[in-house]
Design a protein around this motif. Sequence first.
Motif, PDB file in Angstrom:
ATOM      1  N   LYS A 179       0.834  -1.204   0.000  1.00 11.83           N
ATOM      2  CA  LYS A 179       0.000   0.000   0.000  1.00 11.83           C
ATOM      3  C   LYS A 179       0.872   1.260   0.000  1.00 11.83           C
ATOM      4  N   ALA A 180       1.897   1.273   0.842  1.00  8.23           N
ATOM      5  CA  ALA A 180       2.725   2.466   0.963  1.00  8.23           C
ATOM      6  C   ALA A 180       4.054   2.119   1.618  1.00  8.23           C
TER       7      ALA A 180
ATOM      8  N   VAL B  14       5.481   9.872   3.004  1.00 11.38           N
ATOM      9  CA  VAL B  14       5.173   8.513   2.546  1.00 11.38           C
ATOM     10  C   VAL B  14       5.239   8.429   1.009  1.00 11.38           C
TER      11      VAL B  14
ATOM     12  N   LEU C 209       3.737   6.201  -2.324  1.00  9.86           N
ATOM     13  CA  LEU C 209       2.699   5.245  -2.720  1.00  9.86           C
ATOM     14  C   LEU C 209       3.367   4.027  -3.362  1.00  9.86           C
ATOM     15  N   ALA C 210       2.607   2.953  -3.489  1.00  7.96           N
ATOM     16  CA  ALA C 210       3.163   1.713  -4.047  1.00  7.96           C
ATOM     17  C   ALA C 210       3.748   1.929  -5.446  1.00  7.96           C
TER      18      ALA C 210
ATOM     19  N   GLU D  28       5.279   4.522  -6.468  1.00 14.00           N
ATOM     20  CA  GLU D  28       6.338   5.541  -6.459  1.00 14.00           C
ATOM     21  C   GLU D  28       7.672   4.996  -5.949  1.00 14.00           C
TER      22      GLU D  28
ATOM     23  N   THR E 181      10.592  12.699  -1.029  1.00 15.89           N
ATOM     24  CA  THR E 181      10.711  12.198   0.340  1.00 15.89           C
ATOM     25  C   THR E 181      12.176  12.303   0.772  1.00 15.89           C
TER      26      THR E 181
ATOM     27  N   ASP F  96      -1.824  -3.591   2.382  1.00 18.34           N
ATOM     28  CA  ASP F  96      -3.166  -3.072   2.112  1.00 18.34           C
ATOM     29  C   ASP F  96      -4.187  -3.421   3.204  1.00 18.34           C
TER      30      ASP F  96
ATOM     31  N   MET G 193      -4.501   3.929   6.858  1.00 18.00           N
ATOM     32  CA  MET G 193      -3.502   5.004   6.828  1.00 18.00           C
ATOM     33  C   MET G 193      -3.838   6.141   7.781  1.00 18.00           C
TER      34      MET G 193
ATOM     35  N   PHE H 289       0.630  12.062   4.278  1.00 20.14           N
ATOM     36  CA  PHE H 289      -0.524  11.156   4.461  1.00 20.14           C
ATOM     37  C   PHE H 289      -1.809  11.806   3.963  1.00 20.14           C
TER      38      PHE H 289
ATOM     39  N   LYS I 193      -1.597  12.235   0.005  1.00 20.42           N
ATOM     40  CA  LYS I 193      -1.588  11.018  -0.811  1.00 20.42           C
ATOM     41  C   LYS I 193      -2.698  10.029  -0.476  1.00 20.42           C
ATOM     42  N   PHE I 194      -3.275  10.166   0.675  1.00 11.93           N
ATOM     43  CA  PHE I 194      -4.352   9.231   1.059  1.00 11.93           C
ATOM     44  C   PHE I 194      -5.641   9.971   1.385  1.00 11.93           C
TER      45      PHE I 194
END
Lengths: 446, 158
Positions: free
Chosen positions: A285-286, A296, A298-299, A301, A316, A328, A332, A407, A410-411
């Motif tokens: 997931k991250a 964070v 993402l998967a 990235e 980052t 997953d 988050m 967070f 991105k989420f």
Amino acid sequence: MAYLVSHPDEVKAISWRWGKGAENIDRYLELDGYKAVRKAIEMGPEAIINEMKASNLRGRGGAGFPTGMKWSFVPKESAKPKYILCNGDESEPGTCKDRLIFEHDPHSVIEGVMIAGLAVGAKKGYIYLRGEYRYLSVIMQKAIADAYAKGFLGKNIFGSGIDFDVYWHGGAGAYEVGEESALMESLEGKRGVPRIRPPFPAVVGLWGGPTVINNAETLASVPHILLMGGQKYAEIGTPKNGGTRLFCLSGNVEKPGVYELPMGYNLKKMIYEVAGGIWKGRNLKAVVPGGSSVPVLLANEIDVAADFDSMMKAGTMLGSGGVIVIDDHTCMVKFALRTIKFYQHESCGWCIPCREGTDWLKKTLIRFHAGGGIKKDIDNMAYLAENMLGRTFCPLGDAAAMPIIGFVKKFREEFEAHLEGRPCPYEDHGSDGEIPVLAQLPVLTR
Amino acid sequence: MYFSEEFEKRFAEMKTHYPTQRAVLVPTLLYAQDEVGYLSDEVITEIAGRVGLTELEVRNVISYYSMLRTKPAGKYNVQVCTNVSCLVRGGEEIYEHCKKKLGIGHKGVTNDGMFSLEEVECIGACSWAPAMQVNYDFHENLTDEKVDQILDGYRKKG
């Protein structure tokens, strides 16, 4: 005691003695121990610093400042004594690398402190270890005593006419103390709050004397660099990011552990090949790639080189090398809440944006996660965190703000899902005990 | 106020390591706490006198560090990490299990004084999560069953 893992892609430049009994001084001597410090005495200060500059070694505590350059900032002449301070107050969540250095190769830290001392003309070095690592203090104190017994520390080391002492110092639990100026305050017997800079420690440090402060991994790398040569060490890594890095892989991977990999090793490969892929065959997931204080990824990235510059370009940081992998099945919002709980707890309270900001973020996230959130909270959290950035004496404020911004940005959909599926769509992860009361907390307005 | 010979030896040696007396304060408080169980008023008075500080100055330092306590803990202080690396591997569930097994909550002490429990921040065992510390002993890769064995082991030890 922490156990060791291994992978064929590892380049063991600084971990090669681990598991070989090097905590025993005689065994350490068989394994090229104390050769580097003898070499350093012959080289002299300027050549040592040049070798460090050639190695492209950058501080392993998280900031990534070039070590050779840091040492060159120490004034040659000083009315006050100069000091070397090894930062072994490893407390960044996701980070557990220094622990292995102290456990398996304590003399390499002592040697690194000595070489740093020779480079800048200091005669005393302190190794500050976090209080929770009591068993490491025992190992470290024995290593220091053994080095004294052999005549490697104290008066006239190796017949050079130079005196050098190394002491152990134990902390008592405070993340903030990992920040260099707070570390000095703590060593001096005070509350570990940061000092205003400038002046920087290289000029005015411990008890007012010029002080070099380096992370334990940085100092443990130094003897190896002198033995293999700065240029050769630099070639292991990428341009401007010399050598290897101890990566602490934790979280939802099949083979978590501390692995020594070349700087610039691909993060995706690190997770899927070195660490054996995602736990229980779940989906990624991250990733929080540099200890809990960094934004964070993402998967999609994570196909990025793990070095200071590439990570920065990816939005980052390489930070302390603590790679936290999240699958997953993880909420988050809850992950963000647990992150900010830590920074709120560890904020020293010296600066208002950090003290109040972390508290508000924590309260908002507790209420939000518990189902008491409103849509405006999402933007408010980002706004609040953004206003903490760069507004504190030390980087703890940034360390708290940066992950929260990541967070929320991105989420966002997951935050919005909490508004729809109150309280938390991932309830199987349990409640955190504080929810019933704190869900009633007031909403932050602006 | 008497400390053990080992404490006195350590204290005397540590004092020679620094240019100021005050610098020994934090490690000394921790060693005193290990012997007495907590930093009692008597301990604070004694140590303040030894390092040339007022009691208030010593209390000011104590309140800053999470490992220093002014109230007794259990003989075995169980500290469970629920920070992020442990969280995603079930650290909260381990903490809940400890609460249930010991019948106490955060900072609680069992009636017999054998155990105390704390939910703590990262203990540097991230790659071996979930983890806990009992006094200074690390216990890693925990499961509920493993926790039961560990706590039963301490109880048998008495």
